[in-house]
Motif scaffolding. Structure first.
Motif, PDB file in Angstrom:
ATOM      1  N   TYR A   1      34.015  52.288  29.921  1.00 51.16           N
ATOM      2  CA  TYR A   1      33.570  50.892  29.912  1.00 51.16           C
ATOM      3  C   TYR A   1      34.671  49.965  30.416  1.00 51.16           C
ATOM      4  O   TYR A   1      34.415  49.033  31.162  1.00 51.16           O
ATOM      5  CB  TYR A   1      33.101  50.474  28.520  1.00 51.16           C
ATOM      6  N   GLN A   2      35.889  50.212  30.031  1.00 48.58           N
ATOM      7  CA  GLN A   2      37.006  49.387  30.490  1.00 48.58           C
ATOM      8  C   GLN A   2      37.168  49.497  32.009  1.00 48.58           C
ATOM      9  O   GLN A   2      37.410  48.503  32.684  1.00 48.58           O
ATOM     10  CB  GLN A   2      38.314  49.807  29.794  1.00 48.58           C
ATOM     11  N   ALA A   3      37.010  50.723  32.518  1.00 47.03           N
ATOM     12  CA  ALA A   3      37.122  50.924  33.966  1.00 47.03           C
ATOM     13  C   ALA A   3      35.993  50.182  34.679  1.00 47.03           C
ATOM     14  O   ALA A   3      36.206  49.564  35.740  1.00 47.03           O
ATOM     15  CB  ALA A   3      37.084  52.404  34.298  1.00 47.03           C
ATOM     16  N   GLU A   4      34.785  50.238  34.128  1.00 47.53           N
ATOM     17  CA  GLU A   4      33.643  49.540  34.738  1.00 47.53           C
ATOM     18  C   GLU A   4      33.850  48.027  34.695  1.00 47.53           C
ATOM     19  O   GLU A   4      33.580  47.318  35.666  1.00 47.53           O
ATOM     20  CB  GLU A   4      32.356  49.924  34.005  1.00 47.53           C
ATOM     21  N   ILE A   5      34.358  47.536  33.562  1.00 48.60           N
ATOM     22  CA  ILE A   5      34.646  46.107  33.424  1.00 48.60           C
ATOM     23  C   ILE A   5      35.707  45.689  34.441  1.00 48.60           C
ATOM     24  O   ILE A   5      35.583  44.654  35.100  1.00 48.60           O
ATOM     25  CB  ILE A   5      35.085  45.758  31.982  1.00 48.60           C
ATOM     26  N   GLU A   6      36.729  46.484  34.596  1.00 46.93           N
ATOM     27  CA  GLU A   6      37.791  46.171  35.554  1.00 46.93           C
ATOM     28  C   GLU A   6      37.242  46.173  36.982  1.00 46.93           C
ATOM     29  O   GLU A   6      37.583  45.310  37.793  1.00 46.93           O
ATOM     30  CB  GLU A   6      38.946  47.167  35.427  1.00 46.93           C
ATOM     31  N   LYS A   7      36.381  47.148  37.271  1.00 44.43           N
ATOM     32  CA  LYS A   7      35.761  47.216  38.593  1.00 44.43           C
ATOM     33  C   LYS A   7      34.932  45.956  38.861  1.00 44.43           C
ATOM     34  O   LYS A   7      35.019  45.347  39.931  1.00 44.43           O
ATOM     35  CB  LYS A   7      34.877  48.469  38.674  1.00 44.43           C
ATOM     36  N   LEU A   8      34.144  45.529  37.875  1.00 48.20           N
ATOM     37  CA  LEU A   8      33.341  44.315  38.016  1.00 48.20           C
ATOM     38  C   LEU A   8      34.234  43.077  38.143  1.00 48.20           C
ATOM     39  O   LEU A   8      33.937  42.171  38.919  1.00 48.20           O
ATOM     40  CB  LEU A   8      32.387  44.169  36.827  1.00 48.20           C
TER      41      LEU A   8
ATOM     42  N   GLN B   1      37.231  42.990  39.459  1.00 51.15           N
ATOM     43  CA  GLN B   1      37.780  42.995  40.816  1.00 51.15           C
ATOM     44  C   GLN B   1      36.730  42.536  41.832  1.00 51.15           C
ATOM     45  O   GLN B   1      37.048  41.778  42.755  1.00 51.15           O
ATOM     46  CB  GLN B   1      38.284  44.402  41.170  1.00 51.15           C
ATOM     47  N   GLN B   2      35.486  42.972  41.645  1.00 47.61           N
ATOM     48  CA  GLN B   2      34.428  42.540  42.554  1.00 47.61           C
ATOM     49  C   GLN B   2      34.204  41.029  42.444  1.00 47.61           C
ATOM     50  O   GLN B   2      34.002  40.341  43.448  1.00 47.61           O
ATOM     51  CB  GLN B   2      33.120  43.290  42.251  1.00 47.61           C
ATOM     52  N   LEU B   3      34.251  40.534  41.214  1.00 45.91           N
ATOM     53  CA  LEU B   3      34.087  39.093  41.007  1.00 45.91           C
ATOM     54  C   LEU B   3      35.235  38.324  41.651  1.00 45.91           C
ATOM     55  O   LEU B   3      35.011  37.313  42.325  1.00 45.91           O
ATOM     56  CB  LEU B   3      34.014  38.782  39.506  1.00 45.91           C
TER      57      LEU B   3
ATOM     58  N   CYS C   1      37.025  39.273  44.151  1.00 43.66           N
ATOM     59  CA  CYS C   1      36.825  39.368  45.600  1.00 43.66           C
ATOM     60  C   CYS C   1      35.770  38.356  46.047  1.00 43.66           C
ATOM     61  O   CYS C   1      35.956  37.649  47.042  1.00 43.66           O
ATOM     62  CB  CYS C   1      36.405  40.790  45.957  1.00 43.66           C
ATOM     63  N   ALA C   2      34.667  38.284  45.304  1.00 48.44           N
ATOM     64  CA  ALA C   2      33.602  37.340  45.643  1.00 48.44           C
ATOM     65  C   ALA C   2      34.106  35.898  45.557  1.00 48.44           C
ATOM     66  O   ALA C   2      33.777  35.063  46.402  1.00 48.44           O
ATOM     67  CB  ALA C   2      32.398  37.548  44.728  1.00 48.44           C
ATOM     68  N   LEU C   3      34.914  35.608  44.538  1.00 50.00           N
ATOM     69  CA  LEU C   3      35.474  34.263  44.398  1.00 50.00           C
ATOM     70  C   LEU C   3      36.418  33.929  45.549  1.00 50.00           C
ATOM     71  O   LEU C   3      36.412  32.805  46.066  1.00 50.00           O
ATOM     72  CB  LEU C   3      36.207  34.125  43.060  1.00 50.00           C
ATOM     73  N   THR C   4      37.210  34.895  45.965  1.00 45.66           N
ATOM     74  CA  THR C   4      38.119  34.680  47.088  1.00 45.66           C
ATOM     75  C   THR C   4      37.325  34.392  48.357  1.00 45.66           C
ATOM     76  O   THR C   4      37.656  33.470  49.122  1.00 45.66           O
ATOM     77  CB  THR C   4      39.019  35.913  47.304  1.00 45.66           C
TER      78      THR C   4
END
Length: 100
Positions: A18-25, A27-29, A31-34
């Motif tokens: 779950y922590q890995a999935e949260i971290e992945k999300l 990072q995606q967020l 990236c999207a914000l950037t």
């Protein structure tokens, strides 16, 4: 009894997953914000450029109007000079006829 969301009795593997999935999300967020920030920066730059082009277009339009007015003034003056020359030529012709 198994639950959909494992509780405290779950293993560290679930927690890490779950922590890995949260971290992945996360990072995606980020990236999207950037990307969104870059897009906003581009939009703002384009807005500034559009404003500059509109200002230049207005200035050129005003200059064009001035040139049109100046050209019309020159045409009017040319017409007056042509009428004066025609009148002078006619008068000269009349004087020559009288002298003959």
């Amino acid at each position: 009894e198994k639950t959909m969301f494992p509780g405290p009795a779950c293993s560290d593997d679930y927690h890490q997953m779950y922590q890995a999935e949260i971290e992945k999300l996360r990072q995606q967020l980020n990236c999207a914000l950037t990307i969104a920030e870059d897009n906003m920066s581009t939009v703002n730059t384009l807005k500034e450029e559009v404003a500059q082009y509109e200002k230049l277009t207005k200035e050129l339009s005003d200059e064009n109007d001035e040139l049109i007015n100046d050209t019309q003034d020159i045409l009017d003056e040319n017409k007056e000079l042509n009428l004066f020359l025609i009148s002078a030529i006619e008068e000269k012709c009349l004087l020559q006829r009288e002298n003959e």
